[in-house]
Motif scaffolding. Structure first.
Motif, short mmCIF file in Angstrom:
data_model
loop_
_atom_site.label_atom_id
_atom_site.label_comp_id
_atom_site.label_asym_id
_atom_site.label_seq_id
_atom_site.Cartn_x
_atom_site.Cartn_y
_atom_site.Cartn_z
N UNK A 112 0.86 -1.20 0.03
CA UNK A 112 0.06 0.00 -0.11
C UNK A 112 0.83 1.11 -0.07
N UNK A 113 1.95 1.39 0.84
CA UNK A 113 2.76 2.52 0.74
C UNK A 113 3.42 2.86 -0.55
N UNK A 114 3.89 1.85 -1.24
CA UNK A 114 4.55 1.96 -2.41
C UNK A 114 3.45 2.72 -3.51
N UNK A 115 2.26 2.03 -3.36
CA UNK A 115 1.25 2.66 -4.47
C UNK A 115 0.91 3.77 -4.19
N UNK A 116 0.73 4.49 -2.90
CA UNK A 116 0.26 5.48 -2.06
C UNK A 116 1.39 6.50 -3.03
N UNK A 117 2.58 6.08 -2.55
CA UNK A 117 3.72 7.19 -3.23
C UNK A 117 3.66 7.28 -4.71
#
Length: 78
Positions: free
Chosen positions: A26-31
């Motif tokens: 999720x953090x990769x997608x958000x960034x």
């Protein structure tokens, strides 16, 4: 200062070009959604008083990223 370093090592006021994003989920997608992509220019703006967050200017937006995440983003200072 031409070697690749992690984003959390980028000194305040300096700009780096993103070379690698070693995050997953999720953090990769958000960034990525926020514009932090390979080749994007990132400027370190300010550290939080606690030192756990740093504000970065990414494609005209000011985004705070935790040190635990920024250790896994690699930039080439320019």
């Amino acid at each position: 200062m031409n070697d690749i370093c992690s984003l959390n090592e980028l000194e305040i006021g300096f700009i780096g070009s993103v070379q690698q994003i070693a995050l997953h989920g999720v953090i990769r997608k958000r960034l990525l959604d926020l514009g932090l992509t390979i080749g994007a220019k990132v400027q370190a703006i300010q550290k939080s008083p606690s030192g756990d967050l740093t504000a970065y200017m990414i494609r005209g937006a000011l985004i705070a990223i935790r040190d635990d995440d920024s250790k896994n983003i690699f930039v080439r200072p320019i």
